[in-house]
Design an enzyme around this catalytic site. Structure first.
Site, PDB file in Angstrom:
ATOM      1  N   GLN A 302     -10.644   3.053   5.547  1.00 36.05           N
ATOM      2  CA  GLN A 302     -11.164   1.777   5.527  1.00 36.05           C
ATOM      3  C   GLN A 302      -9.885   0.922   4.828  1.00 36.05           C
ATOM      4  OE1 GLN A 302     -13.466  -0.081   6.567  1.00 36.05           O
ATOM      5  NE2 GLN A 302     -12.999  -2.009   5.443  1.00 36.05           N
ATOM      6  N   GLU A 303      -9.368   1.341   3.729  1.00 42.23           N
ATOM      7  CA  GLU A 303      -8.498   0.827   3.043  1.00 42.23           C
ATOM      8  C   GLU A 303      -7.005   0.690   3.622  1.00 42.23           C
ATOM      9  OE1 GLU A 303      -8.470  -0.692   0.184  1.00 42.23           O
ATOM     10  OE2 GLU A 303     -10.288   0.021  -0.697  1.00 42.23           O
TER      11      GLU A 303
END
Length: 476
Positions: A302-303
């Site tokens: 996600q990052e």
């Protein structure tokens, strides 16, 4: 006289034996029950084995119900719905908890418990095919599971459309039929909305057609006879858990985050699992500590999409997108070094988890920690205080995710200590990570199942070879 005495002696022996059998039967009947025997089916939202143990809506509810009764849970998965029905009729199980819908046919065969959640029946087809607007004019048959609620729906529709036909599969489950759609082996099937939404994360080619039936209650099935006390206990338990918010919590846990779907993102994630994750998997496993490494890996995706050189205009960098102050605090010298970044991100996430109030349940702490990782611990605490002031539960993620977006509205953030925050992004952030995590768990389970099948095949081959050698060695 001697014959009469002999007959009398034999009769007394037989009577005594019969009395012993009756006493033994009574002893069995009065023996205290120690476990709740529950039949189920495999399914991501029903009953599934993960690296962290068993999971599933029905599993968690069954575990709670067994505890409510002072019993241990014995939950046994069966291959098909038909097998579940037969096990119930044979007295092998006390109830069926398998994500089954309330239908007239099931009402005629069993007693039905109260509703756990509601689903729609949707027609499913593969991306690229024409949208099936008219079910009566499909270019191929619909394939469904035998003894499923979908049979009843199709039978009702056939009264209006006599030309409607379908195929029944006796040895498949819903997930297998969806996989057959994705592989172009069948053209159409019917699935409940939750099963479809969960599985399209693994098979993004799946598409939902028209809804064939709306708002069906998912229930547990009890024996038609001799289950008065069990039904009474179940109703009492259901009211207790509903008041406690358990049903709402489990609905949020298993279903809320899967409703949002992005085809392009899902395809990209599945490709990245093959192309990028293997390079860093060992690092995730090594530094996860008490965390499930797949949650750490999902957070990293996600990052940065597992890009160790990722950069943001806001100044965060690396696999775990750490700020410079956070990196220094975590003892990280080079944020662009993937191993250091993963180690620092894992430590930072662990520190947040340890800071969270004890009132937050263990199974929800990770979502609070991830929201804090995204927008800051202080903003999450602000949202918790807002939730409490609004009469919501500040320690329940289902309530906090309603409040976090309010941090973007002046009416609310002016009441807080840390002010404005993009709370809606934090909600999407956590939901995305939960979806990525679920996908990683599913793929691990598929790989494990494949390994088990290969080992079983090898063992069978070795046994056959051994038997052949023994036969060859025996003299004719």
């Amino acid at each position: 006289m001697r014959s009469f005495l002999l007959i009398l002696f034999c009769v007394s022996l037989l009577t005594g034996c019969q009395g012993e059998r009756v006493d033994a039967a009574k002893a069995v009947e009065t023996q205290p029950k120690t476990q709740l025997n529950v039949g189920t089916l495999y399914g991501a939202q029903i009953y599934v084995t993960t690296g962290q143990g068993l999971a599933g809506f029905d599993y968690e509810m069954a575990e709670r119900f067994a505890k409510h009764q002072g019993l241990t849970l014995n939950m046994q998965p069966y291959p098909t719905i038909s097998d579940l029905y037969q096990a119930m009729r044979n007295g092998e199980i006390d109830l069926i908890a398998a994500g089954l819908a309330d239908t007239q046919s099931r009402r005629e065969q069993f007693r039905l418990g109260p509703p756990l959640y509601y689903v729609n029946q949707v027609l499913v087809y593969k991306q690229g095919a024409k949208y099936p607007t008219d079910v009566s004019q499909l270019d191929d048959n619909i394939t469904v599971i035998s003894d499923s609620s979908f049979i009843e729906t199709l039978a009702e529709m056939q009264k209006l459309y006599p030309e409607l036909v379908w195929d029944q599969q006796w040895d498949k489950d819903s997930e297998e039929l969806l996989a057959m759609i994705a592989r172009d082996e069948i053209s159409y099937t019917i699935a409940d909305s939750t099963t479809f939404e969960i599985n399209r994360r693994y098979m993004p080619e799946l598409r939902a057609g028209p809804v064939l039936r709306e708002g069906q209650a998912v229930v547990w099935l009890l024996p038609p006879n001799g289950s008065d006390q069990l039904m009474s206990d179940l109703l009492s338990f259901w009211h207790q858990e509903k008041r406690a918010g358990t049903l709402a919590h489990l609905n949020e846990k298993y279903f809320a985050h899967v409703k949002r779907f992005d085809y392009v993102d899902t395809r990209a994630f599945l490709r990245a699992i093959d192309s990028r994750l293997p390079k860093y998997r060992d690092n995730f496993v090594e530094y996860a500590g008490d965390l499930d490494w797949r949650k750490l890996a999902a957070t990293a995706y996600q990052e940065s999409h597992w890009n160790p050189n990722a950069r943001s205009p806001t100044g965060v960098r690396g696999m775990m997108m750490l700020t410079l102050p956070t990196a220094k605090q975590m003892g990280i010298d080079n944020r662009l070094d993937p191993e250091q970044s993963i180690r620092g991100g894992a430590k930072y996430l662990s520190d947040i988890l340890n800071r969270l109030p004890e009132s937050i349940p263990e199974n929800q702490r990770m979502w609070f920690a991830l929201a804090s990782y995204n927008i800051g611990y202080g903003h999450v605490e602000d949202a918790r205080k807002l939730a409490q002031s609004m009469g919501l539960n500040p320690s329940a993620w289902r309530d906090l995710k309603k409040v976090l977006p309010l941090l973007q509205k002046r009416k609310y953030y002016k009441q807080t200590r840390y002010g404005y925050a993009r709370g809606s992004e934090a909600v999407h952030y956590v939901d995305n990570i939960r979806r990525y995590y679920d996908t990683l768990v599913w793929i691990d389970n598929q790989n494990q199942q494949l390994q088990d099948e290969v080992m079983e095949a090898q063992q069978q081959t070795a046994e056959k070879q051994s038997q052949s050698e023994i036969s060859a060695a025996q003299p004719n």
